[in-house]
Design a protein around this motif. Structure first.
Motif, mmCIF file in Angstrom:
data_model
loop_
_atom_site.group_PDB
_atom_site.id
_atom_site.type_symbol
_atom_site.label_atom_id
_atom_site.label_comp_id
_atom_site.label_asym_id
_atom_site.label_seq_id
_atom_site.Cartn_x
_atom_site.Cartn_y
_atom_site.Cartn_z
ATOM 1 N N LEU A 137 70.555 71.961 21.790
ATOM 2 C CA LEU A 137 71.509 71.980 20.679
ATOM 3 C C LEU A 137 72.937 71.758 21.179
ATOM 4 O O LEU A 137 73.699 70.989 20.589
ATOM 5 N N LEU A 138 73.270 72.401 22.282
ATOM 6 C CA LEU A 138 74.596 72.210 22.872
ATOM 7 C C LEU A 138 74.775 70.776 23.358
ATOM 8 O O LEU A 138 75.843 70.183 23.173
ATOM 9 N N GLY A 139 73.735 70.208 23.942
ATOM 10 C CA GLY A 139 73.789 68.811 24.376
ATOM 11 C C GLY A 139 73.986 67.862 23.212
ATOM 12 O O GLY A 139 74.715 66.873 23.310
ATOM 13 N N PHE A 140 73.354 68.165 22.082
ATOM 14 C CA PHE A 140 73.542 67.348 20.888
ATOM 15 C C PHE A 140 74.993 67.396 20.416
ATOM 16 O O PHE A 140 75.570 66.373 20.045
ATOM 17 N N PHE A 141 75.569 68.598 20.444
ATOM 18 C CA PHE A 141 76.967 68.731 20.025
ATOM 19 C C PHE A 141 77.907 68.003 20.985
ATOM 20 O O PHE A 141 78.859 67.347 20.555
ATOM 21 N N VAL A 142 77.662 68.106 22.276
ATOM 22 C CA VAL A 142 78.506 67.417 23.253
ATOM 23 C C VAL A 142 78.390 65.907 23.076
ATOM 24 O O VAL A 142 79.391 65.191 23.114
ATOM 25 N N TYR A 143 77.167 65.433 22.861
ATOM 26 C CA TYR A 143 76.968 64.004 22.599
ATOM 27 C C TYR A 143 77.722 63.572 21.353
ATOM 28 O O TYR A 143 78.364 62.530 21.333
ATOM 29 N N ARG A 144 77.646 64.389 20.326
ATOM 30 C CA ARG A 144 78.305 64.052 19.063
ATOM 31 C C ARG A 144 79.830 64.022 19.218
ATOM 32 O O ARG A 144 80.502 63.164 18.657
ATOM 33 N N ILE A 145 80.366 64.946 20.009
ATOM 34 C CA ILE A 145 81.812 64.994 20.228
ATOM 35 C C ILE A 145 82.273 63.825 21.085
ATOM 36 O O ILE A 145 83.268 63.167 20.786
ATOM 37 N N LEU A 146 81.539 63.555 22.165
ATOM 38 C CA LEU A 146 81.943 62.472 23.068
ATOM 39 C C LEU A 146 81.706 61.102 22.459
ATOM 40 O O LEU A 146 82.381 60.141 22.819
ATOM 41 N N ASN A 147 80.763 60.984 21.581
ATOM 42 C CA ASN A 147 80.481 59.727 20.914
ATOM 43 C C ASN A 147 81.535 59.412 19.859
ATOM 44 O O ASN A 147 81.635 58.288 19.408
ATOM 45 N N ALA A 148 82.316 60.393 19.476
ATOM 46 C CA ALA A 148 83.305 60.231 18.413
ATOM 47 C C ALA A 148 84.684 59.906 18.986
ATOM 48 O O ALA A 148 85.686 60.385 18.515
ATOM 49 N N SER A 149 84.731 59.092 20.013
ATOM 50 C CA SER A 149 86.025 58.747 20.588
ATOM 51 C C SER A 149 86.807 57.888 19.600
ATOM 52 O O SER A 149 86.298 56.944 19.026
ATOM 53 N N GLY A 150 88.033 58.214 19.403
ATOM 54 C CA GLY A 150 88.875 57.481 18.466
ATOM 55 C C GLY A 150 88.512 57.740 17.016
ATOM 56 O O GLY A 150 88.875 56.971 16.151
ATOM 57 N N GLU A 151 87.816 58.815 16.772
ATOM 58 C CA GLU A 151 87.397 59.218 15.434
ATOM 59 C C GLU A 151 86.643 58.116 14.704
ATOM 60 O O GLU A 151 86.776 57.919 13.517
ATOM 61 N N ALA A 152 85.829 57.396 15.449
ATOM 62 C CA ALA A 152 85.035 56.329 14.840
ATOM 63 C C ALA A 152 83.832 56.887 14.093
ATOM 64 O O ALA A 152 83.301 56.259 13.196
ATOM 65 N N ASN A 153 83.402 58.086 14.468
ATOM 66 C CA ASN A 153 82.207 58.665 13.863
ATOM 67 C C ASN A 153 82.534 59.713 12.817
ATOM 68 O O ASN A 153 81.690 60.543 12.508
ATOM 69 N N ASP A 154 83.713 59.724 12.308
ATOM 70 C CA ASP A 154 84.133 60.646 11.251
ATOM 71 C C ASP A 154 84.202 62.103 11.688
ATOM 72 O O ASP A 154 84.115 62.985 10.860
ATOM 73 N N VAL A 155 84.315 62.386 12.967
ATOM 74 C CA VAL A 155 84.504 63.763 13.415
ATOM 75 C C VAL A 155 85.968 63.927 13.767
ATOM 76 O O VAL A 155 86.446 63.400 14.749
ATOM 77 N N SER A 156 86.686 64.647 12.944
ATOM 78 C CA SER A 156 88.111 64.809 13.140
ATOM 79 C C SER A 156 88.429 66.111 13.868
ATOM 80 O O SER A 156 89.124 66.113 14.861
ATOM 81 N N GLU A 157 87.934 67.223 13.363
ATOM 82 C CA GLU A 157 88.181 68.535 13.966
ATOM 83 C C GLU A 157 86.862 69.230 14.218
ATOM 84 O O GLU A 157 85.949 69.176 13.403
ATOM 85 N N LYS A 158 86.796 69.914 15.346
ATOM 86 C CA LYS A 158 85.590 70.667 15.672
ATOM 87 C C LYS A 158 85.660 72.026 15.011
ATOM 88 O O LYS A 158 86.715 72.639 14.930
ATOM 89 N N GLY A 159 84.524 72.518 14.573
ATOM 90 C CA GLY A 159 84.467 73.822 13.929
ATOM 91 C C GLY A 159 84.041 74.906 14.900
ATOM 92 O O GLY A 159 83.740 74.667 16.062
ATOM 93 N N VAL A 160 84.008 76.108 14.407
ATOM 94 C CA VAL A 160 83.637 77.269 15.217
ATOM 95 C C VAL A 160 82.151 77.251 15.549
ATOM 96 O O VAL A 160 81.742 77.679 16.628
#
Length: 137
Positions: free
Chosen positions: A81-104
């Motif tokens: 699960l943590l790996g999925f989140f890290v992948y999702r964060i790193l894949n969102a470089s330049g906010e191309a994947n619609d991830v603007s702010e990380k949540g708690v």
């Protein structure tokens, strides 16, 4: 025994993985839409599986080896699960994947892993205590 410290640790893991994911968001998109775990089916399934493993491990107190193994399996599940989140964060470089702010809620797998390690230490300590008493008989 249910009154051991590992029960408290496993209960914290169950609450974090099963309950708090509905109260805190995972991330906020660029359109200011909050994404919760219930919106991502894979994430929801992994969180609920982690909570279920923790609850099963709590009531499996008579078989410490099985309880220890379930704790390890839960740690692996939270690492995925943590790996999925890290992948999702790193894949969102330049906010191309619609991830603007990380949540708690992205940090919940880390909290779960810490408490699972603490519970496995307590289970191992109990197992060593039982083995030392058996040697004296």
């Amino acid at each position: 025994m249910l009154q051991r410290i590992q029960t408290v640790y496993l209960l914290i893991v169950a609450i974090v993985s099963g309950g708090l994911i509905f109260a805190f968001n995972l991330w906020t998109t660029t359109n200011k839409v909050m994404v919760f775990a219930k919106d991502e089916l894979v994430v929801l399934g992994l969180f609920l599986a982690s909570a279920l493993l923790a609850v099963i491990s709590i009531f499996n107190f008579k078989n410490r080896k099985s309880q220890f193994m379930l704790g390890r399996l839960n740690q692996i599940l939270n690492l995925i699960l943590l790996g999925f989140f890290v992948y999702r964060i790193l894949n969102a470089s330049g906010e191309a994947n619609d991830v603007s702010e990380k949540g708690v809620a992205i940090f919940f797998p880390i909290i779960s892993i810490v408490f699972l390690i603490l519970s496995n230490r307590a289970i191992k300590k109990d197992e060593d205590l039982v083995k030392s008493v058996d040697r004296l008989r």
